[in-house]
Design an enzyme around this catalytic site. Structure first.
Site, PDB file in Angstrom:
ATOM      1  N   ASP A  13      -4.059   8.132  -1.013  1.00  0.00           N
ATOM      2  CA  ASP A  13      -5.126   8.762  -0.218  1.00  0.00           C
ATOM      3  C   ASP A  13      -4.819  10.204   0.154  1.00  0.00           C
ATOM      4  OD1 ASP A  13      -6.320   6.185  -0.136  1.00  0.00           O
ATOM      5  OD2 ASP A  13      -5.015   5.676   1.537  1.00  0.00           O
ATOM      6  N   LYS A  16      -6.206  13.298  -4.124  1.00  0.00           N
ATOM      7  CA  LYS A  16      -6.121  13.559  -5.575  1.00  0.00           C
ATOM      8  C   LYS A  16      -7.490  13.856  -6.157  1.00  0.00           C
ATOM      9  CE  LYS A  16      -4.159   9.550  -6.004  1.00  0.00           C
ATOM     10  NZ  LYS A  16      -3.744   9.278  -4.636  1.00  0.00           N
ATOM     11  N   GLY A  40      -9.632   4.735  -4.308  1.00  0.00           N
ATOM     12  CA  GLY A  40     -10.993   5.140  -3.961  1.00  0.00           C
ATOM     13  C   GLY A  40     -10.916   6.486  -3.306  1.00  0.00           C
ATOM     14  N   HIS A  41     -11.798   7.377  -3.691  1.00  0.00           N
ATOM     15  CA  HIS A  41     -11.808   8.639  -2.979  1.00  0.00           C
ATOM     16  C   HIS A  41     -13.237   9.142  -2.876  1.00  0.00           C
ATOM     17  CE1 HIS A  41     -10.506   9.652  -7.199  1.00  0.00           C
ATOM     18  NE2 HIS A  41     -11.744  10.083  -7.134  1.00  0.00           N
ATOM     19  N   GLN A 223      -3.146   5.913  -6.225  1.00  0.00           N
ATOM     20  CA  GLN A 223      -2.155   5.579  -5.188  1.00  0.00           C
ATOM     21  C   GLN A 223      -1.096   6.689  -5.045  1.00  0.00           C
ATOM     22  OE1 GLN A 223      -2.850   2.701  -7.544  1.00  0.00           O
ATOM     23  NE2 GLN A 223      -4.556   2.417  -6.174  1.00  0.00           N
TER      24      GLN A 223
HETATM   25  P1  IMP Z   1      -2.972  -3.623  -4.027  1.00  0.00           P
HETATM   26  O1  IMP Z   1      -2.792  -2.397  -4.847  1.00  0.00           O
HETATM   27  O2  IMP Z   1      -4.405  -3.931  -3.707  1.00  0.00           O
HETATM   28  O3  IMP Z   1      -2.249  -4.803  -4.593  1.00  0.00           O
HETATM   29  O4  IMP Z   1      -2.287  -3.353  -2.588  1.00  0.00           O
HETATM   30  C1  IMP Z   1      -0.888  -3.175  -2.450  1.00  0.00           C
HETATM   31  C2  IMP Z   1      -0.606  -2.111  -1.382  1.00  0.00           C
HETATM   32  O5  IMP Z   1      -1.023  -0.848  -1.876  1.00  0.00           O
HETATM   33  C3  IMP Z   1      -1.362  -2.320  -0.071  1.00  0.00           C
HETATM   34  O6  IMP Z   1      -0.543  -1.878   1.001  1.00  0.00           O
HETATM   35  C4  IMP Z   1      -2.563  -1.415  -0.207  1.00  0.00           C
HETATM   36  O7  IMP Z   1      -3.080  -1.000   1.039  1.00  0.00           O
HETATM   37  C5  IMP Z   1      -1.938  -0.250  -0.961  1.00  0.00           C
HETATM   38  N1  IMP Z   1      -2.915   0.501  -1.737  1.00  0.00           N
HETATM   39  C6  IMP Z   1      -3.500   0.141  -2.885  1.00  0.00           C
HETATM   40  N2  IMP Z   1      -4.338   1.094  -3.328  1.00  0.00           N
HETATM   41  C7  IMP Z   1      -4.274   2.090  -2.441  1.00  0.00           C
HETATM   42  C8  IMP Z   1      -4.890   3.381  -2.356  1.00  0.00           C
HETATM   43  O8  IMP Z   1      -5.665   3.814  -3.202  1.00  0.00           O
HETATM   44  N3  IMP Z   1      -4.556   4.119  -1.267  1.00  0.00           N
HETATM   45  C9  IMP Z   1      -3.674   3.706  -0.326  1.00  0.00           C
HETATM   46  N4  IMP Z   1      -3.076   2.515  -0.368  1.00  0.00           N
HETATM   47  C10 IMP Z   1      -3.366   1.718  -1.415  1.00  0.00           C
END
Ligand code: IMP
Length: 429
Positions: A13, A16, A40-41, A223
């Site tokens: 977040d 990017k 997501g952005h 991420q």
């Molecule tokens: P997952 O990717 O949904 O399996 O989540 C694993 C961890 O990554 C969790 O703590 C989510 O909140 C974090 N996470 C996944 N995608 C994002 C993102 O785009 N931004 C921030 N945190 C993320």
């Protein structure tokens, strides 16, 4: 020209999407290389305001070929909604391509993501419940289904039947929930496949060809480095690599093709979901950052945990990504702060740590050691020239550059496309 990989430097977040949107204006190809719709952005531009989860931010420029590469996991319902939304706002999606090697998020991935989180109970990771862990687990377990499989209904049927047999056994016997219907998933995904067919093709060769011809190619990550399964705060990580190295594997480019790696960092830190975050502020300062920057997840709406900039974590990110440049975002959030802290080391028992620990049991016990800098207490969101930034803001940037040993070449001072300062414009494509 240049191939630039854009990666998140912290816990995701960082902005990017905005930086990709900015640089994409002159690009020939913009390719997303990892993650899924967990990312997501928000992009704000003359077409309107968009929440993009899968479509690369370059889609708003008519000359850019936008690619969702093999390293991305695709939920077909999500991508089709995004394509519709863009279309309805007059954005041409005719230059969007989806790799035939990209893995598909299936209904059982989403179901199992939720069930696994509930089973973890107090140890839940706080995933986005988008099926990310299960889809990437299936990819390496050689049980995945790829977008290209949708183009041949017989192949799709046989791959789906094999995978679902195992998934239904797990759903029934381990989680004691109802199995999923093979026919229903098959029909639904065949329908998605018909709609997605015009977008699906082999994409690695397009990216390679553009790079070899010397075109400007942007590789957009998802991420952030500290969520990397190898180098992040394991097990509180995501399931595909957000690092620059993944921009090769996730697109089909060789490492020698990457010219620059730009890391995006917020001027402070945020994290969504569980896991250690040494500089987290559970006080009114953290609340103030959250309120001013509207720090709520673009995908899940969850409030983000906010804290001071963590140099120990960020320097590790500079190293494991091999960063050549930094873009610093949200600097304007500090406009009203009389002073700003930077965490330069951790205190662990009687030791002072300056490198990021691999063991979260250690990281959880680390106390930040701060350095305090004067703020600038004036609005910088209208400034477009580095020299015009107040001394406090320039000092803050310069201290970060020294500590991170990497130049800050872009500064974002507001959410809009043009609220940006190019520190050394001549060094950018
Ligand atoms: P997952 O990717 O949904 O399996 O989540 C694993 C961890 O990554 C969790 O703590 C989510 O909140 C974090 N996470 C996944 N995608 C994002 C993102 O785009 N931004 C921030 N945190 C993320």
């Amino acid at each position: 020209m240049t191939v630039i990989a854009i990666v998140g430097g912290q816990w995701g977040d960082e902005g990017k999407g905005k930086i990709t949107d900015l640089l994409a204006e002159k690009a020939k190809v913009v390719a997303r290389f990892s993650g899924g719709d967990n990312a997501g952005h928000t992009v704000i531009n003359p077409y309107g305001e968009f929440q993009l989860h899968l479509v690369p931010s370059g889609i708003f420029y008519p000359n850019v070929t936008c690619i969702i590469s093999n390293g991305v996991a695709i939920n077909p319902a999500v991508i089709l909604t995004e394509i519709d939304d863009l279309h309805n706002h007059g954005v041409d999606t005719g230059r969007l391509l989806i790799s035939d090697r990209a893995h598909l998020i299936m209904p059982y991935h989403i179901l199992l993501d939720g069930l696994e989180e509930e089973r973890r109970n107090k140890g839940a990771l706080g995933t986005t419940r988008r099926g990310i862990g299960p889809v990437f687990a299936d990819k390496v377990a050689r049980l995945g289904i790829r977008t290209g499989d949708l183009l041949d209904k017989d192949i799709f049927w046989s791959r789906l039947s094999a995978a679902l047999e195992l998934k239904n056994a797990i759903l029934k016997k381990v989680y004691r929930v109802s199995p999923l219907s093979l026919e229903e998933i098959y029909d639904q995904y065949c329908h998605y496949g018909e709609q997605l067919a015009p977008f699906i093709r082999e994409t690695g060769s397009i990216i390679r060809e553009a790079a070899i011809k010397g075109a400007f190619v942007l590789l957009e990550g998802a991420q952030g480095a500290l969520l990397d399964p190898d180098f992040g705060t394991y097990p509180y990580v995501t399931s595909s690599s957000p690092l620059a190295g993944a921009s090769c594997i996730g697109t089909g480019l060789g490492p020698r093709e990457i010219d620059r790696v730009m890391g995006i960092f917020k001027a402070y830190s945020t994290r969504v979901g569980a896991g250690p975050m040494p500089t987290e502020l559970k006080d009114e300062i953290g609340d103030l950052i959250r309120k001013k920057a509207h720090e709520y997840g673009a995908t899940t709406g969850r409030p983000r945990r906010c804290g001071w900039f963590d140099v120990v974590a960020a320097r590790f990110s500079v190293q494991i990504n091999g960063l050549s440049d930094i873009a610093l975002t949200h600097l304007d959030i500090y406009d009203s702060f009389p002073s700003i802290k930077i965490c330069t080391a951790y205190k662990f028992n009687d030791e002072v740590l300056t490198s990021f620990p691999s063991d979260i049991a250690i990281l959880e016990k680390c106390q930040p050691i701060y350095e305090e800098l004067d703020g600038w207490q004036e609005s910088i969101s209208g400034i477009r020239n580095f020299e015009k930034l107040p001394v406090g803001a320039r000092n803050y940037m310069s201290r970060l550059e020294d500590l991170l040993t990497c130049p800050i070449n872009i500064v974002s001072v507001g959410p809009k496309r043009r609220q940006i300062i190019l520190v050394k414009p001549s060094t950018l494509p």
